[in-house]
Design a protein around this motif. Sequence first.
Motif, PDB file in Angstrom:
ATOM      1  N   ASP A 147       0.862  -1.180   0.000  1.00  0.00           N
ATOM      2  CA  ASP A 147       0.000   0.000   0.000  1.00  0.00           C
ATOM      3  C   ASP A 147       0.903   1.237   0.000  1.00  0.00           C
ATOM      4  OD1 ASP A 147      -2.347   1.450   0.133  1.00  0.00           O
ATOM      5  OD2 ASP A 147      -3.186   0.200   1.733  1.00  0.00           O
ATOM      6  N   GLN A 148       0.288   2.395  -0.166  1.00  0.00           N
ATOM      7  CA  GLN A 148       1.053   3.648  -0.092  1.00  0.00           C
ATOM      8  C   GLN A 148       0.579   4.442   1.129  1.00  0.00           C
ATOM      9  OE1 GLN A 148       0.386   6.389  -3.284  1.00  0.00           O
ATOM     10  NE2 GLN A 148       2.188   7.618  -2.770  1.00  0.00           N
ATOM     11  N   ALA A 149       1.500   4.739   2.022  1.00  0.00           N
ATOM     12  CA  ALA A 149       1.149   5.573   3.182  1.00  0.00           C
ATOM     13  C   ALA A 149       1.028   7.017   2.696  1.00  0.00           C
ATOM     14  CB  ALA A 149       2.231   5.455   4.248  1.00  0.00           C
ATOM     15  N   ILE A 150      -0.074   7.657   3.034  1.00  0.00           N
ATOM     16  CA  ILE A 150      -0.274   9.016   2.522  1.00  0.00           C
ATOM     17  C   ILE A 150      -0.412  10.065   3.637  1.00  0.00           C
ATOM     18  CG2 ILE A 150      -1.240   8.435   0.252  1.00  0.00           C
ATOM     19  CD1 ILE A 150      -4.041   8.807   1.481  1.00  0.00           C
ATOM     20  N   GLU A 151      -0.621   9.618   4.852  1.00  0.00           N
ATOM     21  CA  GLU A 151      -0.783  10.569   5.952  1.00  0.00           C
ATOM     22  C   GLU A 151      -0.401   9.881   7.249  1.00  0.00           C
ATOM     23  OE1 GLU A 151      -0.880  13.691   7.034  1.00  0.00           O
ATOM     24  OE2 GLU A 151      -2.836  14.247   6.193  1.00  0.00           O
ATOM     25  N   ALA A 152       0.235  10.617   8.130  1.00  0.00           N
ATOM     26  CA  ALA A 152       0.531  10.062   9.457  1.00  0.00           C
ATOM     27  C   ALA A 152       0.278  11.158  10.479  1.00  0.00           C
ATOM     28  CB  ALA A 152       1.968   9.576   9.531  1.00  0.00           C
ATOM     29  N   THR A 153      -0.398  10.803  11.528  1.00  0.00           N
ATOM     30  CA  THR A 153      -0.740  11.789  12.549  1.00  0.00           C
ATOM     31  C   THR A 153      -0.410  11.208  13.920  1.00  0.00           C
ATOM     32  OG1 THR A 153      -2.977  10.870  12.558  1.00  0.00           O
ATOM     33  CG2 THR A 153      -2.634  12.857  11.238  1.00  0.00           C
ATOM     34  N   GLY A 154      -0.459  12.070  14.951  1.00  0.00           N
ATOM     35  CA  GLY A 154      -0.283  11.587  16.310  1.00  0.00           C
ATOM     36  C   GLY A 154       1.022  12.035  16.928  1.00  0.00           C
ATOM     37  N   SER A 155       1.298  11.476  18.099  1.00  0.00           N
ATOM     38  CA  SER A 155       2.500  11.853  18.838  1.00  0.00           C
ATOM     39  C   SER A 155       2.932  10.678  19.705  1.00  0.00           C
ATOM     40  CB  SER A 155       2.206  13.069  19.724  1.00  0.00           C
ATOM     41  OG  SER A 155       1.311  12.661  20.763  1.00  0.00           O
ATOM     42  N   LEU A 156       4.078  10.861  20.331  1.00  0.00           N
ATOM     43  CA  LEU A 156       4.598   9.826  21.230  1.00  0.00           C
ATOM     44  C   LEU A 156       3.592   9.559  22.353  1.00  0.00           C
ATOM     45  CD1 LEU A 156       7.301   8.230  21.772  1.00  0.00           C
ATOM     46  CD2 LEU A 156       7.893  10.066  23.330  1.00  0.00           C
ATOM     47  N   GLN A 157       2.945  10.627  22.827  1.00  0.00           N
ATOM     48  CA  GLN A 157       2.011  10.494  23.952  1.00  0.00           C
ATOM     49  C   GLN A 157       0.717   9.792  23.536  1.00  0.00           C
ATOM     50  OE1 GLN A 157       3.618  13.459  23.198  1.00  0.00           O
ATOM     51  NE2 GLN A 157       5.123  13.052  24.817  1.00  0.00           N
ATOM     52  N   THR A 158       0.189  10.170  22.372  1.00  0.00           N
ATOM     53  CA  THR A 158      -1.126   9.625  21.965  1.00  0.00           C
ATOM     54  C   THR A 158      -1.002   8.360  21.124  1.00  0.00           C
ATOM     55  OG1 THR A 158      -1.112  10.938  19.936  1.00  0.00           O
ATOM     56  CG2 THR A 158      -2.138  11.947  21.873  1.00  0.00           C
ATOM     57  N   GLY A 159       0.192   8.121  20.591  1.00  0.00           N
ATOM     58  CA  GLY A 159       0.361   7.071  19.587  1.00  0.00           C
ATOM     59  C   GLY A 159       0.126   7.662  18.206  1.00  0.00           C
ATOM     60  N   PHE A 160       0.514   6.903  17.184  1.00  0.00           N
ATOM     61  CA  PHE A 160       0.461   7.408  15.811  1.00  0.00           C
ATOM     62  C   PHE A 160      -0.577   6.628  14.997  1.00  0.00           C
ATOM     63  CE2 PHE A 160       4.719   8.207  17.415  1.00  0.00           C
ATOM     64  CZ  PHE A 160       4.907   9.543  17.086  1.00  0.00           C
ATOM     65  N   ALA A 161      -1.113   7.295  13.978  1.00  0.00           N
ATOM     66  CA  ALA A 161      -1.984   6.604  13.011  1.00  0.00           C
ATOM     67  C   ALA A 161      -1.418   6.862  11.623  1.00  0.00           C
ATOM     68  CB  ALA A 161      -3.403   7.146  13.099  1.00  0.00           C
ATOM     69  N   VAL A 162      -1.275   5.809  10.841  1.00  0.00           N
ATOM     70  CA  VAL A 162      -0.769   5.938   9.472  1.00  0.00           C
ATOM     71  C   VAL A 162      -1.890   5.564   8.510  1.00  0.00           C
ATOM     72  CG1 VAL A 162       0.985   5.200   7.810  1.00  0.00           C
ATOM     73  CG2 VAL A 162       1.584   5.377  10.230  1.00  0.00           C
ATOM     74  N   HIS A 163      -2.216   6.482   7.610  1.00  0.00           N
ATOM     75  CA  HIS A 163      -3.322   6.280   6.670  1.00  0.00           C
ATOM     76  C   HIS A 163      -2.760   5.937   5.292  1.00  0.00           C
ATOM     77  CE1 HIS A 163      -6.123   8.144   9.588  1.00  0.00           C
ATOM     78  NE2 HIS A 163      -5.013   8.752   9.964  1.00  0.00           N
ATOM     79  N   CYS A 164      -3.424   5.010   4.625  1.00  0.00           N
ATOM     80  CA  CYS A 164      -2.928   4.538   3.327  1.00  0.00           C
ATOM     81  C   CYS A 164      -3.881   4.894   2.188  1.00  0.00           C
ATOM     82  CB  CYS A 164      -2.739   3.021   3.368  1.00  0.00           C
ATOM     83  SG  CYS A 164      -1.408   2.539   4.452  1.00  0.00           S
ATOM     84  N   ALA A 165      -3.328   4.845   0.980  1.00  0.00           N
ATOM     85  CA  ALA A 165      -4.104   5.193  -0.213  1.00  0.00           C
ATOM     86  C   ALA A 165      -5.322   4.285  -0.371  1.00  0.00           C
ATOM     87  CB  ALA A 165      -3.212   5.098  -1.445  1.00  0.00           C
ATOM     88  N   SER A 166      -5.217   3.046   0.093  1.00  0.00           N
ATOM     89  CA  SER A 166      -6.339   2.099  -0.045  1.00  0.00           C
ATOM     90  C   SER A 166      -7.511   2.468   0.849  1.00  0.00           C
ATOM     91  CB  SER A 166      -5.870   0.692   0.343  1.00  0.00           C
ATOM     92  OG  SER A 166      -5.555   0.691   1.724  1.00  0.00           O
ATOM     93  N   GLY A 167      -7.266   3.379   1.818  1.00  0.00           N
ATOM     94  CA  GLY A 167      -8.303   3.716   2.792  1.00  0.00           C
ATOM     95  C   GLY A 167      -8.036   3.062   4.142  1.00  0.00           C
ATOM     96  N   ASP A 168      -7.120   2.099   4.159  1.00  0.00           N
ATOM     97  CA  ASP A 168      -6.771   1.453   5.433  1.00  0.00           C
ATOM     98  C   ASP A 168      -5.957   2.415   6.292  1.00  0.00           C
ATOM     99  OD1 ASP A 168      -8.007  -0.855   4.720  1.00  0.00           O
ATOM    100  OD2 ASP A 168      -6.181  -1.913   4.129  1.00  0.00           O
ATOM    101  N   HIS A 169      -6.055   2.227   7.600  1.00  0.00           N
ATOM    102  CA  HIS A 169      -5.153   2.956   8.489  1.00  0.00           C
ATOM    103  C   HIS A 169      -4.722   2.047   9.630  1.00  0.00           C
ATOM    104  CE1 HIS A 169      -9.158   3.804  10.231  1.00  0.00           C
ATOM    105  NE2 HIS A 169      -8.521   3.687  11.368  1.00  0.00           N
TER     106      HIS A 169
END
Length: 309
Positions: free
Chosen positions: A89-111
């Motif tokens: 897949d292609q990762a297109i967005e990543a959000t979050g922090s060390l405190q909250t944890g991270f979320a990585v969003h992909c082109a397929s719609g998966d995260h």
Amino acid sequence: MISPGSKTSQDLPPFDAVVVGGSYAGMSAALQLARACRTVLVIDHGQPRNERAAKAHGCLGWDGVAPSQILELGRRQLLAYDRVQWATDQAIEATGSLQTGFAVHCASGDHYHARRVILAHGVVDRLPSIPGLAERWGETVLHCPYCHGYEICGTNIGVLIASKAEAMDQVKALSQWGAVTAFHAATLSAAEMEELSAELKGIGVTLEESALAGVTGNAILNLADGSVRNVEALFVHPETCLASDLATRMGCETEDAGCITTDSAKQTTVAGVFACGDAARFAGNIALAVGEGALAGVAAHQSLLGLLP
Ligand SMILES: Cc1cc2nc3c(=O)[nH]c(=O)nc-3n(C[C@H](O)[C@H](O)[C@H](O)COP(=O)(O)OP(=O)(O)OC[C@H]3O[C@@H](n4cnc5c(N)ncnc54)[C@H](O)[C@@H]3O)c2cc1C
């Protein structure tokens, strides 16, 4: 393996780390985490930088082996660890922090959720737009003499001058491998041409007056005045840019050269986000990518244990 769009991908518990980029650097980082019994997801869309080269050179133990073969074996060994998952897949967005944890969003719609993120997405090369040049990239149009110079040692080598400032260094380096002729792409002023031509003459190198207009055959250089020059290979100096804008979108600082800023443990300026390989260094190769991937993987693990300052 996680199939894009599969129902389960959304419901997975957070991974200890998500690695964006599953080539030399990314798989090396993932391997260290796997061997520390951590859960890792590698997200990769299968476009390693050297995919056009038939053979890779200069990497101990892998000299002369096809890049696809090196990566295939690496992947097979990595996926033998039961805590490692792979998403094509292609990762297109990543959000979050060390405190909250991270979320990585992909082109397929998966995260995917993760405690740490490792950016190993490499760079892409921007070649000069000269007809026939891109088609020969990695074959007879090359950029790194350490990777490909030995195979054409002692032959006629062309070098496409990137800029007046870099020209002498480019030519002096390549002269180690063969008889160099310099070419330009009509990007230099008349005054720069005259000055550079004199400087190069001083070290016995000719700068062709007529601009390079196209490449045909193996490496037949067609000049704007209609003449042709035969060389064994043409070396160019492509601009590179990060293959993904995830780092800047996450707030990671980058260097003037374009790569992601990291400390000696390969941590970026955003806590919990690590970067390695070509994405985190100017001018890389396979051995360096594997080495830095290992550093990043170990550092991400140390960070999970709270041992990283
Ligand atoms: C033509 C050519 C020939 C070369 N020959 C040699 C050689 O002989 N020897 C040598 O040592 N080095 C060679 N190199 C250099 C070498 O290819 C790089 O240094 C090396 O590939 C860097 O590894 P990396 O893991 O950092 O990045 P890459 O190998 O470029 O891998 C990055 C990976 O990340 C993936 N990716 C990118 N963005 C995303 C995203 N958003 N989501 C998911 N996945 C993503 C890509 O698909 C790719 O699989 C060559 C380079 C070129 C251009």
